[in-house]
Design a protein around this motif. Structure first.
Motif, PDB file in Angstrom:
ATOM      1  N   CYS A 141       0.645  -1.105   0.010  1.00  0.00           N
ATOM      2  CA  CYS A 141       0.100   0.040  -0.036  1.00  0.00           C
ATOM      3  C   CYS A 141       0.920   1.298   0.072  1.00  0.00           C
ATOM      4  N   ILE A 142       0.335   2.052  -0.797  1.00  0.00           N
ATOM      5  CA  ILE A 142       1.252   3.508  -0.861  1.00  0.00           C
ATOM      6  C   ILE A 142       0.317   4.743  -0.738  1.00  0.00           C
ATOM      7  N   PRO A 143       0.649   5.340   0.156  1.00  0.00           N
ATOM      8  CA  PRO A 143      -0.168   6.652   0.777  1.00  0.00           C
ATOM      9  C   PRO A 143       0.165   7.895  -0.243  1.00  0.00           C
ATOM     10  N   TRP A 617       7.963   3.885  11.589  1.00  0.00           N
ATOM     11  CA  TRP A 617       6.566   3.616  11.941  1.00  0.00           C
ATOM     12  C   TRP A 617       5.559   4.772  11.558  1.00  0.00           C
ATOM     13  N   SER A 618       4.480   4.541  10.823  1.00  0.00           N
ATOM     14  CA  SER A 618       3.500   5.436  10.429  1.00  0.00           C
ATOM     15  C   SER A 618       2.062   4.882  10.392  1.00  0.00           C
ATOM     16  N   ALA A 619       1.128   5.470  10.743  1.00  0.00           N
ATOM     17  CA  ALA A 619      -0.162   4.998  10.732  1.00  0.00           C
ATOM     18  C   ALA A 619      -0.552   4.303   9.418  1.00  0.00           C
ATOM     19  N   ALA A 620      -0.241   5.145   8.481  1.00  0.00           N
ATOM     20  CA  ALA A 620      -0.503   4.409   7.004  1.00  0.00           C
ATOM     21  C   ALA A 620       0.327   3.363   6.746  1.00  0.00           C
ATOM     22  N   ARG A 621       1.494   3.283   7.279  1.00  0.00           N
ATOM     23  CA  ARG A 621       2.445   1.875   7.014  1.00  0.00           C
ATOM     24  C   ARG A 621       1.694   0.747   7.639  1.00  0.00           C
ATOM     25  N   VAL A 622       1.351   1.041   8.762  1.00  0.00           N
ATOM     26  CA  VAL A 622       0.435   0.098   9.702  1.00  0.00           C
ATOM     27  C   VAL A 622      -0.690  -0.474   8.887  1.00  0.00           C
ATOM     28  N   ALA A 623      -1.572   0.453   8.209  1.00  0.00           N
ATOM     29  CA  ALA A 623      -2.498  -0.139   7.433  1.00  0.00           C
ATOM     30  C   ALA A 623      -2.353  -0.605   6.366  1.00  0.00           C
ATOM     31  N   ALA A 624      -1.250  -0.482   5.554  1.00  0.00           N
ATOM     32  CA  ALA A 624      -0.918  -1.027   4.544  1.00  0.00           C
ATOM     33  C   ALA A 624      -0.476  -2.416   4.604  1.00  0.00           C
ATOM     34  N   LEU A 625       0.291  -2.582   5.752  1.00  0.00           N
ATOM     35  CA  LEU A 625       0.682  -4.110   6.106  1.00  0.00           C
ATOM     36  C   LEU A 625      -0.392  -4.817   6.763  1.00  0.00           C
ATOM     37  N   ALA A 626      -1.411  -4.186   7.172  1.00  0.00           N
ATOM     38  CA  ALA A 626      -2.722  -4.890   7.679  1.00  0.00           C
ATOM     39  C   ALA A 626      -3.515  -5.582   6.250  1.00  0.00           C
ATOM     40  N   SER A 627      -3.542  -4.507   5.265  1.00  0.00           N
ATOM     41  CA  SER A 627      -4.268  -4.763   3.946  1.00  0.00           C
ATOM     42  C   SER A 627      -3.631  -5.992   3.411  1.00  0.00           C
TER      43      SER A 627
END
Length: 723
Positions: A141-143, A617-627
């Protein structure tokens, strides 16, 4: 009607990335006049296999956000979200868009809007600006984000994008005449919708709740959930999410025909807002390994409260039993703080002071009380400052003072002076004015009080077991209860010295004064110099190598000035004056390097670099890994946290532990709190913490696990084995 005007985007109406092409488009069939329909929107064309997200992203992801800048008299409505598609990702599922999608937004033009008639050689136009952000995903995932500008002619119609807006309009869910009903029964959600049109009856419908994290998104129709028809009434039974974040009393939901059943020119989806009946089951909360179940429950409630939107309510007093447990945890955490590496230099000073007073019970008691007073006052002052600043909107946590390079430099100077004094380079009585020395002799307890203050200042970056949970709990309490928790922490830190002062048996264990004390005193100078080395390294993390070098140079000058004051006669005046002047000039030339904050280079996409295990760490990175369905281990750390550095060099560098991380494909993220970072502070607050270290292991479909501050290899491996 005038001929359709060709809408020519200015530079900046299109943003192209390796994954999407995003364009700001508009459609005004009757021109830009008050009351006329005017539409603008962001059209996203995805590369194959890439997707962005609906308003409810599903198990992971983030919805696209649009922020508009419009002329006076013009406002926007909400995004008219087209019906999404369900996108399976491993054991998860998301709601989003592939190929090309247009997110239309209606413009409301009032009579207050006046077009700019000052343009020369051109028809009046409305300037529209958009700042958009979106998360685009495939396996990774890429923000991304973009800024768009568009000049919309105010005369005539703009029909260039009519087909795109017509397609988006056809994909809009149509409102149902009846609201429908939703019932919670155990771990299931039962949905009933009435009044669906004949074209939908008997068809298998796709279900999209607008409220996130309520149902198990990846549940498969016909297997994990069922649906049936009774005339025009559609019913479905589906499982609730394992980790539900909301318990709504009403839910907006969308049902849609499968793509194979859709017909051109006919509605494809319908929307209803159904009331919810029944009792929601208790939602799961994250485990806290080092605290009791009662305190876990209190922390979970507090975490939910502090994560709520601003204005949702003021902190409420906790029940007496829960608060007593938190006080005991704070007392134990403060006691264990004496074993943290941060406190070793202060331990050295106190051991030497107690040894000097061996056999004098009265002096021991007074020294213990004075030291305790200094600790308590300092804990209350730091805690009160943190609570006040947070109430004013600042994102701060425990140990915030060491996030300031100026404070770190001042502490390095103070410990340099203490080390030089212990090493015998100077005696306070010879270097200080006579009036100051007399005051010190008349008020020896001031030294003990100040040593308590110093203990708190240098020890506060450390977080002992139990202490982190109690500090996080304190954030959500009313000021009076929160300050009582900080006082309990201080009492725990001072308790060993207080007991030693009032229990003769403890005092008798100390050796008698003698020549050995001079040797011990000089030996204890080295922990002070070790602390200086650590503080210089911390400042280097904040201000770069130039800042660390500048601080070292000024510390050398400080040592020279102190030495000059130990001389006698005219030599003392001359050399001290020269050294002070030289130090002032040097401080003016290089001092700015100490207090500046150097931001580390960060990868814009937060993607992994080849061969690099730890990623920012970033919130977007956590969301990307969760996806992607990957578990994540987050290390909340700081350079000034000695416990963090110990865990990093021991447990988190152990070959067996790293092999376990690799075997389970756990992504390893590091949230560096050395500098003030509101995003990290917010994440810690949501976990019920306010300081570092904090270690979190989270996997899709499971509650996140918060590990202990003193991290052991067995604890980490056991948590990984439970994935």
């Amino acid at each position: 009607m005038p001929a359709a005007a060709q809408l020519a985007p200015k530079t900046g109406a299109v943003v192209t990335t390796p994954h999407v092409r995003a364009e700001l488009v508009a459609h005004a069939p009757d021109g830009v006049t008050p009351g006329a329909p005017v539409w603008v929107g962001l059209q996203i064309t995805h590369q194959p296999e890439w997707h962005t997200y609906w308003k409810n992203a599903g198990d992971s992801g983030l919805p696209t956000e649009l922020k508009w800048t419009l002329p006076a008299g013009v406002s926007t409505g909400e995004i008219a979200w087209p019906v999404p598609k369900k996108i399976p990702v491993g054991t998860l599922a998301n709601y989003g868009y592939e190929n090309t999608v247009l997110l239309p937004v209606p413009l409301e033009v009032s009579t207050l809007y006046k077009p700019d008639l000052a343009l020369t050689g051109a028809a009046p136009a409305m300037d529209i600006k958009l700042q958009a952000s979106w998360l685009v995903c495939r396996k990774e995932c890429i923000p991304e984000e973009g800024e768009f500008t568009l000049s919309l002619p105010t005369r005539g119609s703009t029909a260039l994008n009519k087909a795109a807006f017509d397609t988006a309009q056809a994909a809009q869910p149509q409102p149902l005449g009846a609201p429908g009903t939703i019932a919670v029964e155990g771990q299931q959600l039962k949905v009933r919708l009435d009044g669906l049109p004949a074209a939908a009856r008997g068809k298998t419908l796709e279900f999209f709740p607008e409220t996130p994290e309520v149902i198990r998104t990846a549940a498969v129709s016909g297997k994990d959930w069922t649906q049936a028809w009774d005339g025009a009434t559609w019913t479905a039974t589906m499982p609730l999410a394992d980790q539900r974040s909301e318990s709504p009393t009403a839910m907006p939901v969308v049902v849609a025909l499968a793509e194979a059943d859709r017909q051109a020119g006919q509605p494809v989806a319908w929307r209803a807002e159904a009331p919810v009946s029944g009792t929601w089951p208790a939602a799961m909360v994250a485990a806290r390994a080092e605290v009791s179940p009662a305190l876990q429950a209190a922390l979970a409630a507090n975490a939910a409260k502090v994560a709520a939107p601003a204005g949702a309510g003021q902190p409420q007093p906790q029940p007496a039993g829960t608060f007593l447990i938190a006080l005991l945890g704070a007392l134990l955490g403060g006691l264990l703080l004496n074993l943290m590496p941060c406190v070793f230099p202060i331990l050295a000073i106190k051991v030497l002071g107690f040894a000097r007073q061996a056999g004098n019970a009265s002096a021991h008691r007074k020294a213990g009380l004075a030291y305790t007073g200094g600790v308590l006052v300092s804990f209350l002052a730091l805690g009160g400052a943190m609570l006040a600043l947070r109430a004013a909107g600042a994102q701060l946590g425990w140990g915030f003072q060491l996030q300031s390079p100026a404070v770190v430099a001042a502490l390095a100077a103070l410990f340099t002076l203490l080390g030089l004094n212990l090493a015998g380079v100077f005696e306070f009585g010879r270097a200080a004015p006579q009036s100051v020395c007399s005051a010190q002799a008349k008020h020896p307890l001031a030294n003990d009080f100040l040593s308590g203050v110093l203990a708190v200042v240098i020890a506060s970056p450390c977080t002992a077991p139990f202490m982190g949970a109690s500090l996080g709990f304190a954030i959500g309490l009313p000021a009076a209860q929160a300050l009582l928790l900080f006082a309990a922490l201080g009492l725990g830190l001072a308790l060993p010295y207080l007991v030693a002062g009032f229990v003769p048996a403890v005092a008798r264990l100390l050796p008698k004064p003698g020549p050995w004390m001079n040797t011990l005193r000089r030996l204890l100078a080295f922990p002070m110099f070790a602390t200086v080395a650590w503080l210089v390294w911390v400042l280097g993390q904040q201000s770069g190598i130039d800042g660390a070098g500048a601080l070292l140079a000024l510390l050398v000058c400080l040592a020279a000035v102190v030495w000059a004051f130990t001389l006698r006669g005219r030599t003392r005046v001359v050399i001290a004056t020269v050294m002070i002047a030289f130090t002032a000039v040097l401080a003016g030339a290089i001092g700015r390097n100490i207090v500046q904050v150097v931001e580390p280079a960060r990868l814009a996409s937060s993607t992994a670099s080849p061969g690099e295990r730890w990623q920012p760490w970033s919130a977007a990175r956590v969301a990307a890994l969760a996806s992607e369905g990957r578990p994540v281990f987050i290390d909340f750390t700081a350079a000034w946290c000695v416990t963090c550095q110990y865990n990093k060099k021991s447990t988190l560098a152990d070959a067996e532990v790293l092999a376990d991380f690799d075997a389970r494909q756990v992504a390893m993220l590091r949230a560096d709190w050395t500098r003030r970072d509101p995003a990290i502070t917010e994440a810690l607050t949501a976990l019920g913490r306010s300081g570092v270290p904090v270690y979190v292991l989270q996997a899709p479909g499971k509650a996140p696990v918060v590990l202990t501050e003193i991290l052991s290899k067995d604890e980490v491996r056991a948590a990984l084995a439970a994935l």
